[in-house]
Each structure stands twice: as C-alpha cells, then as structure tokens.
Motif scaffolding. Structure first.
Motif, PDB file in Angstrom:
ATOM      1  N   LYS A  52      68.104  -8.269 -60.897  1.00  0.00           N
ATOM      2  CA  LYS A  52      68.256  -7.222 -59.880  1.00  0.00           C
ATOM      3  C   LYS A  52      69.548  -6.438 -60.023  1.00  0.00           C
ATOM      4  O   LYS A  52      69.698  -5.368 -59.443  1.00  0.00           O
ATOM      5  N   ARG A  54      72.255  -7.787 -58.773  1.00  0.00           N
ATOM      6  CA  ARG A  54      72.691  -8.036 -57.393  1.00  0.00           C
ATOM      7  C   ARG A  54      74.055  -8.716 -57.370  1.00  0.00           C
ATOM      8  O   ARG A  54      74.297  -9.650 -58.124  1.00  0.00           O
ATOM      9  N   SER A 139      64.168  -9.120 -52.071  1.00  0.00           N
ATOM     10  CA  SER A 139      63.175  -8.085 -52.354  1.00  0.00           C
ATOM     11  C   SER A 139      63.204  -7.786 -53.857  1.00  0.00           C
ATOM     12  O   SER A 139      64.260  -7.823 -54.489  1.00  0.00           O
ATOM     13  N   ASN A 141      63.321  -5.420 -55.983  1.00  0.00           N
ATOM     14  CA  ASN A 141      63.757  -4.103 -56.461  1.00  0.00           C
ATOM     15  C   ASN A 141      65.081  -4.274 -57.194  1.00  0.00           C
ATOM     16  O   ASN A 141      65.764  -5.275 -57.010  1.00  0.00           O
ATOM     17  N   SER A 147      63.071  -1.189 -51.173  1.00  0.00           N
ATOM     18  CA  SER A 147      62.285  -2.398 -51.445  1.00  0.00           C
ATOM     19  C   SER A 147      60.861  -2.018 -51.842  1.00  0.00           C
ATOM     20  O   SER A 147      60.337  -1.004 -51.401  1.00  0.00           O
ATOM     21  N   GLU A 176      61.663  -5.234 -44.347  1.00  0.00           N
ATOM     22  CA  GLU A 176      61.907  -6.653 -44.566  1.00  0.00           C
ATOM     23  C   GLU A 176      61.881  -7.450 -43.258  1.00  0.00           C
ATOM     24  O   GLU A 176      61.855  -6.879 -42.164  1.00  0.00           O
TER      25      GLU A 176
END
Ligand code: TXA
Ligand code: MG
Length: 341
Positions: A52, A54, A139, A141, A147, A176
C-alpha cells in the motif's frame, strides 16, 4: 450447491490457504475491499504496508469470523463493548480494545490496543472462518487514494502487489467501518463510518466524539485520521452553506476555473446534476437517499481521476446520520479546503 457457488467456495478455500501460508489476499467486505494478511505473522503483515505504501505508524484493523474469537486476542471486554458487539456485529463497526500481546506488533504499530471488527459480507465471513486466525486488513487501495468499492479499483491500485483478489462485486455501504475506542467508561468515536453516531447512541446511551474529529482540533487519536486520505489527484474544494448559495457558488467557481483552462469536475447529487455545466459532472447518489451517496462516493472520486480532472468542486451535506461520515471523507479528500457561503 450451484456450480457457481461451488467455484466461489473453491476460490475462498484457496484464498484462506494463501493467507495461512503468509500471502496477501484482497477480499470484499460490506464497507470497502480489504487487503488481508494473517495477523499473527509480522512478516505477512509487513507486505501489507509495502504493497500500500502505508506509513508504519498507522495501525491495522484485525478481522474475525466469529464473535467468540474476540476473547483470544483482547485482554478485557468492558460491558459497553459487549453491548456494541451484540448490537452491531457482524457489521461495519470496529472496536478498539486492549490486546493480549499475541498479535504481530506491526499490526498495532506498537500500541497496547488493537482495533477489531467482524464484517458481515458473506465472502469475508467465509474467508475468515476458513483462515481460522484473525486477518489484518486495511482498505485495499494505495495509501492516500479513495478506498476500493469494486474489485476493479483494487486491481487498478495493487495489480502485481498481491497474491489473490476475490471479486465479490460492488460493496454495499461504500464508506469504511465506524471506529470506536471502548477502553474507557464512555465509548469514544475515532472515525465515523457505516454505523451512525445516532445508532451508537441509541445502543449505549452516550458516545463521545474524539476531539481530533472536531474541526478546531488537529491531532486525531486514531492514527490514520491525520493523513490526507480518500483523495483524488485533483485539487478539490468542498462548498458548504445554504443549498441555493452552494449551487450558485459552485457554478461561478467552476466557470471561472474553466476560463483559466482547468479541467473542472463537479461532485453533486442526482437532484442537482442538471444545474451544472462543467467538463465532468458526477452525481454520486441521491440527496434524498443518504446511503446511496455513501455507496457512490469513492467510485465518483476515482472517476474524476480516470477522466483527467484537475479541479473538483463538491457539494457539502448536512452532517447527520451517514452524511456525517460522508462529510468526514469529503473534508479529507479536499485536504480541509472548505468554502462557506
Ligand atoms: O471498513 C473498514 O474498516 C475497512 C475494511 C477493509 O474492513 N478497513 C479499513 O482499514 O478502513 P484502514 O486501515 O483503512 O483504517 C483503519 C483505521 C485507521 O484510521 C487506523 O488509524 C485506525 O483504524 N486504528 C487501527 N488500530 C487502531 C488502534 N489500536 N487505535 C486507534 N485507531 C486504530
Ligand atoms: Mg484506508
């Protein structure tokens, strides 16, 4: 069983095996698609952050397929948490609780709490039950993007970065899960989502809104809420105020931006779509049916990107019920850029 059901069942079995072996599986939930890895393996979970892009200080939600599993992973279940579980699970509600230390440390980003939810989507439930252990899943994405509410969105963002993508069609809720901290006496809302504040309040009497969600504060307690999120590539402005004034201002600003050569998108509703002229006008749902707006929001944001829009003007909504969650996402997508008329 119909042949199709059998085929789906086989795919879910294969996906559960993949998770148990430390793989990455994207799967539908009733809110948005999740990108899952087994939550007890630090190595498996590390792949989620990598895929991701992230930040590692943003903890993940663990998903369980059975309410009884909760006691294996959390160290305390206050009465109010039990009440919320009975009222809303399986469903779009995530509870933050103290953990027992048996979840991989990168799931919780080193916090002493873990976020847990039991989704209601039949594919998610079957997958989780077969996996046997909790599945950490943000999520599905790329970090910062809207998302995914369809398998095609996951594919667009993460093709080549995951092992299996289970296609369950469009998700139903569209935003979400609601995240609630239940470690103290009074539940605290950390992220508005699929379960409304009104419904939570009916179930438990009183819910506090985390200071970070109120506009005057800027340090949210849910670590993920501090990042620019749910965002299209375009510069986006949210226009709020009395309806007629909002429509007039959007028309004015849109025309002005088009004169300056920008490709202008307008995020609106079925009721208002014919009141605008711009390069791309997208009604994300019906104003008279707030659930339809939540369901269509992320698809709409992605469509602006796909059409190459570089300036978006969005109508605001009254902050009640599911519109409160929609407005939270719109503010983030607009990176806080709001025009009040
Ligand atoms: O609907 C959903 O919740 C979806 C589906 C896939 O289940 N998942 C999802 O995950 O939205 P994600 O990672 O995009 O968002 C998780 C949110 C973040 O805001 C994160 O900071 C917060 O939950 N969170 C996770 N663990 C937490 C904790 N221990 N304390 C406070 N907030 C936490
Ligand atoms: Mg997310």
């Amino acid at each position: 069983m119909e042949p199709d059901e059998l085929k789906n069942r086989e795919e879910v079995i294969r996906a559960a095996d993949c998770l148990r072996q430390g793989g990455l599986v994207a799967f539908p939930t009733e809110t948005v698609y999740g990108l899952g890895a087994i939550a007890t393996s630090e190595q498996a979970v590390a792949q989620i952050f990598a895929a991701k892009g992230r930040p590692s200080d943003n903890p993940l939600i663990i998903h369980i397929g059975d309410k009884d599993q909760l006691s294996h992973w959390v160290s305390e279940l206050p009465d109010v948490a039990g009440k919320l579980v009975r009222s809303f699970w399986p469903g779009p509600l995530t509870l933050v609780l103290p953990h027992q230390g048996n979840i991989a440390a990168n799931v919780t980003a080193g916090l002493d709490t873990v976020a847990v939810r039991m989704p209601s989507h039949p594919v998610a439930l079957a997958l989780l039950q077969l996996a046997g252990e909790p599945v950490a899943a943000p999520s599905a994405n790329r970090s910062g993007r809207p998302s995914p509410t369809e398998a095609a969105h996951v594919w667009h963002d993460l093709a080549g970065r995951l092992d299996i993508l289970l296609d369950g069609g469009e998700t139903g809720v569209g935003v979400e899960s609601t995240v609630v901290d239940v470690t103290g006496e009074i539940p605290v809302l950390l992220r508005p989502g699929g379960i409304t504040v009104e419904a939570l309040t009916r179930a438990v009497g009183h819910v506090e809104i985390d200071a970070g969600l109120k506009q005057e504060e800027s340090v949210p307690r849910s670590p993920g809420m501090k990042y620019r999120h749910y965002a299209p590539q375009a510069e986006m402005w949210l226009v709020e105020g009395q309806e007629e004034h909002v429509l007039a201002r959007i028309r004015e600003l849109g025309a002005d931006a088009m004169r300056r050569g920008r490709k202008v998108g307008i995020l609106t509703t079925e009721e208002h779509a014919d009141k605008f002229h711009a390069d791309v006008v997208i009604p994300c749902g019906r104003r008279s049916d707030p659930l339809s707006v939540a369901r269509g929001l992320y698809q709409a944001l992605r469509t602006f990107d796909a059409r190459g829009v570089d300036f978006i003007l969005a109508e605001a909504f009254p902050e009640k019920g599911i519109f409160y969650s929609v407005m939270n996402r719109l503010r983030k997508a607009a990176d806080g850029k709001v025009i009040r008329v």
